[in-house]
Design a protein around this motif. Structure first.
Motif, short mmCIF file in Angstrom:
data_model
loop_
_atom_site.label_atom_id
_atom_site.label_comp_id
_atom_site.label_asym_id
_atom_site.label_seq_id
_atom_site.Cartn_x
_atom_site.Cartn_y
_atom_site.Cartn_z
N LYS A 84 0.81 -1.21 0.00
CA LYS A 84 0.00 0.00 0.00
C LYS A 84 0.86 1.27 0.00
O LYS A 84 0.49 2.25 -0.64
CB LYS A 84 -0.93 -0.01 1.21
N THR A 85 1.98 1.21 0.69
CA THR A 85 2.83 2.39 0.75
C THR A 85 3.25 2.84 -0.65
O THR A 85 3.42 4.02 -0.89
CB THR A 85 4.10 2.12 1.58
N ARG A 135 -2.51 2.29 -9.03
CA ARG A 135 -2.39 3.75 -8.87
C ARG A 135 -3.45 4.46 -9.70
O ARG A 135 -3.81 4.00 -10.78
CB ARG A 135 -1.02 4.23 -9.35
N HIS A 166 1.23 5.70 -2.91
CA HIS A 166 1.23 7.17 -2.79
C HIS A 166 2.60 7.81 -2.98
O HIS A 166 2.71 9.02 -2.97
CB HIS A 166 0.60 7.56 -1.45
N THR A 167 3.63 6.99 -3.13
CA THR A 167 4.94 7.58 -3.38
C THR A 167 4.96 8.14 -4.81
O THR A 167 4.40 7.56 -5.73
CB THR A 167 6.07 6.54 -3.24
N GLU A 168 5.58 9.28 -4.95
CA GLU A 168 5.66 9.93 -6.25
C GLU A 168 6.61 9.13 -7.15
O GLU A 168 7.73 8.79 -6.75
CB GLU A 168 6.17 11.36 -6.03
#
Lengths: 228, 226
Positions: A2-3, A128, A6-8
């Motif tokens: 899940k992390t 995503r 949201h990381t760019e």
């Protein structure tokens, strides 16, 4: 997992959605040509092309083994395979990834087949959200006539025959597409689709597509790093 | 009966008059032996049974077997592949049997699948929602066997440790024995956690076949009121 959502990432994800016959593939092709000729790193991917789960999907379809839930799960597996092996690595490598249909196709199609909308959104929760989603809003009669005018052989699931809407494949297809169209309309605000008038000329639609992309994405960043 | 979450579209749980019994446990925990004994026992008492297990669906079992050979699937893809296999059996075997009043004996169920995925880093909310399609069993038996005993039983049966049951894909250790021990401990930890949440009946599987079988039948008689 899940992390990672949201990381760019350096790449950008652009998706097109719409009915069969909405003209989205034509627009996607023109977009891809434009980006390529600008010398940018572009990759194009479409729904239903992964090798591993292909045999299971076609077996299930041929023998009509699929229910709403298994239909949804097998297509999600197929999507996940392409996502994990292509889309995500390409985004990490800094590509502009163009997707002809993305998770919204499943949201619309599987909801029409009776799957819970909440369950579907969770199911695809690993994917995503695209940076841009174009929705080709083509009036239903226009899209239908583009597909049906040649009286093509419609496949069982393509015509939505499993929904038992009609015994006639063409009538079934019409009713099925109408329901999918309504699902798209209901989703367009929830997911901030950029809606394009699918009845407008090819040129004017493409102009809008290109303008939107040039505004939202810093295109020169996506030039090839190596000489070709 | 009830579903864990959203369930299966078009299925009315109140129409399911059969019983669903699940046996969970690692390879070598005595699962299949106990399954057979249990079936004999139930049929002897006049109950009709149907057995299901993992990777037995018509839809994708072949493809899953193939994929197991080469480590080619991503984590999410593998999770979903197994979920598809489960859903196919749920809809085509489990639910029809429950409608007809059978006792369904499941040789592992969603818990093994969930534990495997969570140990590999899957998001637990995602997994839970995915398996919201599953029916809540009437009884879940977890055969708990220490990793040390599991090793002995696996060697006795197959003379080697299985790649996946050793969790070799996780890269815990390059040594298969070391990896097996560590992986089985991780899985047990997850089962202990799930045991609280889902109310498993934990059975000490380190004992003789007979002792375990007697505990199982006693438990089933009590739970199913038969």
């Amino acid at each position: 997992m899940k992390t990672e959502l949201h990381t760019e990432l350096p790449g950008r994800l652009i998706a097109v959605e719409g009915l069969d016959g909405s003209g989205k593939s034509t627009q996607m092709y023109l977009l891809k040509r434009w980006l390529e000729m600008k010398g940018l790193k572009v990759y194009f991917t479409e729904w239903n092309s992964s090798v591993i789960v292909k045999s299971a999907t076609s077996k299930g379809k041929k023998r009509q083994l699929l229910t709403a839930t298994t239909f949804s799960l097998i297509h999600c597996t197929d999507f996940a395979d392409r996502y994990e092996r292509q889309v995500l690595p390409l985004l990490k490598a800094g590509y502009l990834v163009l997707c002809d249909r993305y998770i919204y196709t499943a949201f619309a199609r599987d909801a029409v087949r009776g799957c819970s909308r909440t369950w579907l959104r969770n199911l695809y929760g690993f994917a995503r959200r695209p940076d841009i989603v174009f929705f080709f809003n083509t009036p239903l009669p226009v899209a239908l006539s583009r597909i049906l005018s040649g009286r093509p052989q419609l496949k069982y699931h393509e015509a939505g025959m499993d929904l038992r809407l009609s015994h006639d494949p063409y009538e079934s297809f019409r009713l099925f597409q109408e329901r999918i169209y309504n699902e798209y309309l209901a989703m367009k605000d929830e997911f901030s689709f950029i809606t394009l008038d699918g009845a407008a000329s090819i040129e004017s639609q493409q102009r809008l597509v290109r303008e939107t992309i040039a505004q939202a994405i810093d295109l020169p960043r996506y030039r090839w790093k190596t000489l070709r | 009966m009830k579903f864990y979450g959203e369930g299966i579209p078009g299925v009315e749980p109140s129409e399911l008059i059969g019983k669903l019994i699940v046996i969970e446990g690692a390879d070598g925990s005595g699962r299949s032996t106990q399954m057979e004994l249990l079936r004999d026992y139930l049929e002897n008492h006049g109950h009709a049974t149907v057995d299901v297990g993992l990777r037995r669906s018509t839809l994708v079992s072949e493809e899953l077997k193939e994929a197991k050979q080469g480590n080619v699937l991503g984590e999410t893809t593998r999770s979903l592949f197994y979920a598809t296999d489960f859903a196919d059996q749920l809809e085509n075997r489990i639910i029809p049997a429950l409608k007809s009043g059978f006792i369904v004996l499941a040789d592992r169920y969603i818990y093994t699948l969930m534990a495997r995925d969570i140990v590999r880093g899957a998001d637990s909310e995602w997994i839970r929602s995915l398996y919201g399609i599953a029916l809540m069993p009437h009884l879940v038996i977890y055969l708990k066997v220490s990793p040390g005993q599991l090793v002995e039983r696996n060697f006795r049966k197959n003379s080697t440790l299985d790649y996946w049951e050793s969790g070799m894909d996780l890269g815990l250790s390059r040594d298969i024995f070391e990896s097996f021990m560590r992986y089985q401990k991780l899985i047990q930890k997850e089962f202990n956690r799930m045991h609280q949440e889902y109310g498993f009946h934990v059975v000490n599987g380190n004992r003789s076949i007979r002792a375990v079988a007697m505990e199982l039948t006693a438990k089933i008689e009590a739970v199913l009121d038969i």
